[in-house]
Design a protein around this motif. Sequence first.
Motif, mmCIF file in Angstrom:
data_model
loop_
_atom_site.group_PDB
_atom_site.id
_atom_site.type_symbol
_atom_site.label_atom_id
_atom_site.label_comp_id
_atom_site.label_asym_id
_atom_site.label_seq_id
_atom_site.Cartn_x
_atom_site.Cartn_y
_atom_site.Cartn_z
ATOM 1 N N SER A 1 0.711 3.866 -3.226
ATOM 2 C CA SER A 1 0.269 5.225 -3.093
ATOM 3 C C SER A 1 1.118 6.516 -3.306
ATOM 4 O O SER A 1 0.633 7.455 -3.272
ATOM 5 C CB SER A 1 -0.350 5.356 -1.532
ATOM 6 N N ASP A 2 2.285 6.019 -3.560
ATOM 7 C CA ASP A 2 3.224 7.108 -3.735
ATOM 8 C C ASP A 2 3.607 7.052 -5.314
ATOM 9 O O ASP A 2 4.911 6.467 -5.835
ATOM 10 C CB ASP A 2 4.501 6.926 -2.815
ATOM 11 N N ARG B 1 -0.262 0.980 -11.768
ATOM 12 C CA ARG B 1 0.000 2.369 -11.399
ATOM 13 C C ARG B 1 1.429 2.702 -12.064
ATOM 14 O O ARG B 1 2.434 1.992 -12.076
ATOM 15 C CB ARG B 1 0.016 2.377 -9.832
ATOM 16 N N ARG C 1 0.770 -1.259 0.047
ATOM 17 C CA ARG C 1 0.212 -0.074 0.197
ATOM 18 C C ARG C 1 0.806 1.291 -0.044
ATOM 19 O O ARG C 1 0.511 2.124 -0.730
ATOM 20 C CB ARG C 1 -0.925 0.017 1.025
#
Length: 168
Positions: free
Chosen positions: A114-115, A155, A110
């Motif tokens: 998320s970065d 991502r 996570r």
Amino acid sequence: MEQDFSAAGIAGLASRHLCTVEFEVGGGIFGIGASPFGDQRIGYVSGGRFFGSRINGIVLPGGGNWSRAGRLASGSAVGTFDARAVWQTDDGVLVYLSYNGRSVVPDDVRAEFSDPAGPPVDPARYYLRIAPVFETASEKYGWLNGLLAVGVGERTDFGVRHQIHEIL
């Protein structure tokens, strides 16, 4: 274009690569917060591109993803997608795209996930899937109107990249 619907058969599904799309999320993700309906977030699509053997072009700014986040019983973060965008093909045709989907990100992934400024995260460490549908007035690309597709996403430092496959 007439299609042979018997090719896929009842027993299973077949697919082929339609295109790769790279959505740029230039404004980042806005967290609305946890309401009684879930943790709502909004990501603004600021541009991008798509490319494949039959369709290529750019993602126009102005689309977005209205997502919700929660937790599975395992503790992994789970998310839903409600996204819309407009594509413009290399020959100037507009295509409306909408999709729903799911993400599952285990806790040990996570923080990295998320970065967006951090290094890429191996997509094998999380689950990101979409089910896009298309709409266009174009005769040339009218075949998209009857198509169901699935996408596998990752991502990226600019937003998200999906490998989209049409279901035959």
